[in-house]
Design a protein around this motif. Structure first.
Motif, PDB file in Angstrom:
ATOM      1  N   LEU A 261       0.803  -1.218   0.000  1.00  0.00           N
ATOM      2  CA  LEU A 261       0.000   0.000   0.000  1.00  0.00           C
ATOM      3  C   LEU A 261       0.841   1.276   0.000  1.00  0.00           C
ATOM      4  CD1 LEU A 261      -2.667  -1.205   2.585  1.00  0.00           C
ATOM      5  CD2 LEU A 261      -3.063  -0.823   0.153  1.00  0.00           C
ATOM      6  N   SER A 262       2.070   1.205   0.486  1.00  0.00           N
ATOM      7  CA  SER A 262       2.873   2.414   0.669  1.00  0.00           C
ATOM      8  C   SER A 262       3.232   3.162  -0.613  1.00  0.00           C
ATOM      9  CB  SER A 262       4.154   2.082   1.455  1.00  0.00           C
ATOM     10  OG  SER A 262       4.927   1.131   0.745  1.00  0.00           O
ATOM     11  N   PRO A 263       3.270   2.518  -1.815  1.00  0.00           N
ATOM     12  CA  PRO A 263       3.572   3.327  -3.003  1.00  0.00           C
ATOM     13  C   PRO A 263       2.554   4.417  -3.299  1.00  0.00           C
ATOM     14  CG  PRO A 263       3.952   1.006  -3.461  1.00  0.00           C
ATOM     15  CD  PRO A 263       3.281   1.080  -2.129  1.00  0.00           C
ATOM     16  N   ARG A 264       1.324   4.279  -2.782  1.00  0.00           N
ATOM     17  CA  ARG A 264       0.284   5.253  -3.095  1.00  0.00           C
ATOM     18  C   ARG A 264      -0.240   5.980  -1.859  1.00  0.00           C
ATOM     19  NH1 ARG A 264      -2.610   4.226  -7.789  1.00  0.00           N
ATOM     20  NH2 ARG A 264      -3.638   6.194  -7.296  1.00  0.00           N
ATOM     21  N   ALA A 265       0.279   5.654  -0.673  1.00  0.00           N
ATOM     22  CA  ALA A 265      -0.245   6.284   0.546  1.00  0.00           C
ATOM     23  C   ALA A 265       0.784   6.192   1.657  1.00  0.00           C
ATOM     24  CB  ALA A 265      -1.550   5.604   0.977  1.00  0.00           C
ATOM     25  N   ASP A 266       0.724   7.135   2.586  1.00  0.00           N
ATOM     26  CA  ASP A 266       1.457   6.998   3.843  1.00  0.00           C
ATOM     27  C   ASP A 266       0.680   6.020   4.706  1.00  0.00           C
ATOM     28  OD1 ASP A 266       3.345   8.795   3.010  1.00  0.00           O
ATOM     29  OD2 ASP A 266       2.416  10.514   4.002  1.00  0.00           O
ATOM     30  N   CYS A 267       1.341   4.941   5.122  1.00  0.00           N
ATOM     31  CA  CYS A 267       0.634   3.811   5.709  1.00  0.00           C
ATOM     32  C   CYS A 267       1.185   3.475   7.087  1.00  0.00           C
ATOM     33  CB  CYS A 267       0.760   2.599   4.786  1.00  0.00           C
ATOM     34  SG  CYS A 267      -0.051   1.112   5.384  1.00  0.00           S
ATOM     35  N   ALA A 268       0.300   3.302   8.062  1.00  0.00           N
ATOM     36  CA  ALA A 268       0.671   2.841   9.399  1.00  0.00           C
ATOM     37  C   ALA A 268      -0.205   1.642   9.737  1.00  0.00           C
ATOM     38  CB  ALA A 268       0.471   3.952  10.430  1.00  0.00           C
ATOM     39  N   GLY A 269       0.401   0.542  10.155  1.00  0.00           N
ATOM     40  CA  GLY A 269      -0.355  -0.663  10.457  1.00  0.00           C
ATOM     41  C   GLY A 269      -0.126  -1.147  11.867  1.00  0.00           C
ATOM     42  N   ILE A 270      -1.150  -1.786  12.440  1.00  0.00           N
ATOM     43  CA  ILE A 270      -1.045  -2.342  13.792  1.00  0.00           C
ATOM     44  C   ILE A 270      -1.828  -3.648  13.854  1.00  0.00           C
ATOM     45  CG2 ILE A 270      -0.804  -0.129  14.956  1.00  0.00           C
ATOM     46  CD1 ILE A 270      -3.778  -0.455  15.819  1.00  0.00           C
ATOM     47  N   ILE A 271      -1.508  -4.452  14.858  1.00  0.00           N
ATOM     48  CA  ILE A 271      -2.335  -5.598  15.224  1.00  0.00           C
ATOM     49  C   ILE A 271      -3.173  -5.154  16.406  1.00  0.00           C
ATOM     50  CG2 ILE A 271      -2.376  -7.997  15.964  1.00  0.00           C
ATOM     51  CD1 ILE A 271       0.410  -8.307  14.749  1.00  0.00           C
ATOM     52  N   ALA A 272      -4.469  -5.007  16.184  1.00  0.00           N
ATOM     53  CA  ALA A 272      -5.375  -4.536  17.229  1.00  0.00           C
ATOM     54  C   ALA A 272      -5.921  -5.725  18.010  1.00  0.00           C
ATOM     55  CB  ALA A 272      -6.501  -3.711  16.614  1.00  0.00           C
ATOM     56  N   GLU A 273      -6.968  -5.476  18.792  1.00  0.00           N
ATOM     57  CA  GLU A 273      -7.525  -6.538  19.624  1.00  0.00           C
ATOM     58  C   GLU A 273      -8.081  -7.673  18.773  1.00  0.00           C
ATOM     59  OE1 GLU A 273     -10.697  -3.302  19.296  1.00  0.00           O
ATOM     60  OE2 GLU A 273      -8.531  -3.460  19.450  1.00  0.00           O
ATOM     61  N   SER A 274      -8.091  -8.862  19.331  1.00  0.00           N
ATOM     62  CA  SER A 274      -8.620 -10.074  18.685  1.00  0.00           C
ATOM     63  C   SER A 274      -7.869 -10.427  17.409  1.00  0.00           C
ATOM     64  CB  SER A 274     -10.121  -9.911  18.368  1.00  0.00           C
ATOM     65  OG  SER A 274     -10.853  -9.631  19.532  1.00  0.00           O
ATOM     66  N   GLY A 275      -6.617  -9.966  17.300  1.00  0.00           N
ATOM     67  CA  GLY A 275      -5.810 -10.325  16.142  1.00  0.00           C
ATOM     68  C   GLY A 275      -6.216  -9.647  14.859  1.00  0.00           C
ATOM     69  N   THR A 276      -6.944  -8.525  14.946  1.00  0.00           N
ATOM     70  CA  THR A 276      -7.350  -7.791  13.745  1.00  0.00           C
ATOM     71  C   THR A 276      -6.188  -6.938  13.243  1.00  0.00           C
ATOM     72  OG1 THR A 276      -9.646  -7.695  14.499  1.00  0.00           O
ATOM     73  CG2 THR A 276      -8.994  -6.154  12.786  1.00  0.00           C
ATOM     74  N   LEU A 277      -5.864  -7.076  11.960  1.00  0.00           N
ATOM     75  CA  LEU A 277      -4.829  -6.254  11.337  1.00  0.00           C
ATOM     76  C   LEU A 277      -5.481  -4.985  10.803  1.00  0.00           C
ATOM     77  CD1 LEU A 277      -3.057  -9.041   9.229  1.00  0.00           C
ATOM     78  CD2 LEU A 277      -2.692  -8.449  11.631  1.00  0.00           C
ATOM     79  N   VAL A 278      -4.871  -3.837  11.075  1.00  0.00           N
ATOM     80  CA  VAL A 278      -5.465  -2.561  10.678  1.00  0.00           C
ATOM     81  C   VAL A 278      -4.401  -1.708   9.998  1.00  0.00           C
ATOM     82  CG1 VAL A 278      -6.711  -0.503  11.428  1.00  0.00           C
ATOM     83  CG2 VAL A 278      -7.023  -2.661  12.665  1.00  0.00           C
ATOM     84  N   TRP A 279      -4.799  -1.099   8.864  1.00  0.00           N
ATOM     85  CA  TRP A 279      -3.923  -0.162   8.158  1.00  0.00           C
ATOM     86  C   TRP A 279      -4.623   1.188   8.057  1.00  0.00           C
ATOM     87  CZ3 TRP A 279      -4.830  -5.168   6.620  1.00  0.00           C
ATOM     88  CH2 TRP A 279      -3.725  -6.036   6.647  1.00  0.00           C
ATOM     89  N   LEU A 280      -3.980   2.253   8.520  1.00  0.00           N
ATOM     90  CA  LEU A 280      -4.485   3.614   8.399  1.00  0.00           C
ATOM     91  C   LEU A 280      -3.697   4.285   7.279  1.00  0.00           C
ATOM     92  CD1 LEU A 280      -4.323   2.864  11.699  1.00  0.00           C
ATOM     93  CD2 LEU A 280      -5.545   5.036  11.810  1.00  0.00           C
ATOM     94  N   LEU A 281      -4.397   4.805   6.287  1.00  0.00           N
ATOM     95  CA  LEU A 281      -3.770   5.323   5.071  1.00  0.00           C
ATOM     96  C   LEU A 281      -4.112   6.788   4.882  1.00  0.00           C
ATOM     97  CD1 LEU A 281      -4.991   2.310   2.935  1.00  0.00           C
ATOM     98  CD2 LEU A 281      -2.737   2.537   3.960  1.00  0.00           C
TER      99      LEU A 281
END
Length: 435
Positions: free
Chosen positions: A223-243
């Motif tokens: 995703l980073s070629p088109r956006a500034d991207c920050a990712g985390i592993i949130a509760e219950s093992g959910t992967l999240v990317w904020l773009l």
């Protein structure tokens, strides 16, 4: 799911390749969506709308020629492979593209089998690249554990509305490992490995954690070629990317939505290839301000929780739209069937059908077969066959007109397909019906 785009300004060549690849796909049971266009200009429109994995194109075309097309492909979808069809007199022209190391060429005299062989090799290259990406991401994640912990705590608070969202305080808190800009929109994407297969594949906490970190970093990489991207592993093992839009850009480009969908599908492919695990993904319908993140995050978690009720090893890719709502199984199947019946005169794209019901094309294909007993391709083929029989019963309707009305393009394509299914040509069927 791979997407193949065929481009040639001579319809007889484009149609011939299209039919050959359709037969090859159906006989092998390949997860491949196939498109054909008749000019470089049409190809550029399609490339702006959806991810394309492999392009087979004539190198000499009026308007947008092969080299210009290659340049635009590399801008839109850097991982896309290109195969040029060329004649002997065009070798030097083709060599200019090959010299850049991003395309291959096949002489037009070498036949369909050579083109199919080249596409298969391109698919293997893509799969090897996905595996290599996964290994590199796994090594990289071992160097980022401390920073990831700080980032997780901070961004989790953002998602739950607990962190400050005004500019000054945001800058101070963002220094802990993740930068967000208060004046820029945010596009949110989430993923979760499907149960129970994930726990069977990774039975310990450490192995599950490592797999999730690998997937998280793969997502950031794609995703980073088109956006500034920050990712985390949130509760219950959910992967999240904020773009957010890259620094220097005020908003996302108009084609970011199709890019996001395409890259999430690439991420799913990478997880299947390298981790032997299925990852379901969901993304927000459109970007929002920071204040809208908690609501969007709760909505995506709800979509991924719904996936727990679906069949194992069938990943979901959901791209919500404004006003979209959950559909029952019956409504989903009915929507797909109704659209197919109304558009028999067109090339009915699996991607288009999936967009109608907000599902990943690969998942829709499996879902449809599970609930109807037919693949989508077989269902559409049966509908066309029944409609063809009805039209052939009317002697005033020409075979060519029937071919166009049912999306075959030419009488020869229609005749070949009809004979394969019925054992006789359309004209033979018509004559027998009127004996």
């Amino acid at each position: 799911m791979y997407t193949l785009l065929i481009i040639d300004d001579e319809p007889i060549i484009a149609d011939g390749l299209y039919e050959e690849f359709k037969h090859y796909r159906d006989e092998r049971g390949l997860a491949m969506d196939i498109y054909r266009v008749y000019s470089g200009k049409e190809a550029l429109r399609m490339l702006a709308e959806r991810k394309v994995d492999i392009v087979v194109s004539d190198i000499r075309m009026p308007g947008v020629d092969g080299l210009e097309l290659l340049r635009r492909v590399r801008m839109s979808w850097p991982a896309c492979r290109v195969i040029f069809l060329t004649g002997y007199r065009e070798f030097e022209y083709a060599h200019e593209a090959i010299a850049h190391g991003v395309a291959r060429y096949i002489l037009k005299t070498e036949g369909y089998a050579k083109v199919i062989e080249a596409v298969e090799e391109m698919k293997r290259e893509i799969e090897r690249g996905l595996q290599a990406d996964a290994l590199a991401a796994e090594a990289e994640q071992k160097l980022q554990l401390a920073e990831a912990l700080q980032r997780r705590l901070y961004l989790t608070d953002v998602l739950h509305g607990l962190a400050p969202t005004n500019g000054e305080e945001l800058d101070r808190f963002g220094a802990q490992g993740a930068t967000l800009r208060a004046d820029k929109p945010v596009w949110l994407a989430a993923g979760r490995f499907d149960q129970p297969g994930f726990h069977d594949r990774f039975p310990t906490y450490e192995t599950r954690k490592s797999a999730m970190e690998t997937a998280l970093l793969l997502g950031e990489r794609y995703l980073s070629p088109r956006a500034d991207c920050a990712g985390i592993i949130a509760e219950s093992g959910t992967l999240v990317w904020l773009l957010q839009p890259p620094v220097g850009e005020a908003v996302f480009a108009d084609d970011f939505g199709p890019f996001l969908r395409g890259m999430l599908e690439t991420l799913q492919n990478a997880c299947r290839q390298s981790l032997n695990a299925t990852l379901s993904c969901a993304a927000s319908a459109e970007p929002s301000g920071l204040s809208g993140l908690p609501g969007n995050y709760a909505n995506l978690c709800g979509i991924l929780k719904y996936k727990d009720g679906l069949s194992a090893n069938e990943e979901l890719l959901h791209m919500g739209r404004n006003g979209a709502r959950d559909r029952s199984t019956e409504e989903t199947i009915a929507t797909v069937k109704a659209y197919a019946e109304r558009h028999l005169h067109e090339d009915i794209s699996l991607v288009k059908l999936a967009d109608l019901v907000d599902l990943n094309p690969t998942y829709l294909s499996r879902f449809f077969k599970q609930h109807t007993g037919l693949t989508l391709s077989d269902f559409i083929q049966e509908m066309r066959l029944e409609r063809a029989k009805q039209l052939l019963a009317d002697p005033s309707v020409r075979v060519q007109d029937i071919a166009v009305a049912l999306g075959y393009g030419s009488a020869s394509n229609f005749g070949r397909s009809f004979k394969k299914l019925m054992g006789q040509t359309p004209q033979e069927y018509r004559e027998e019906a009127f004996k």
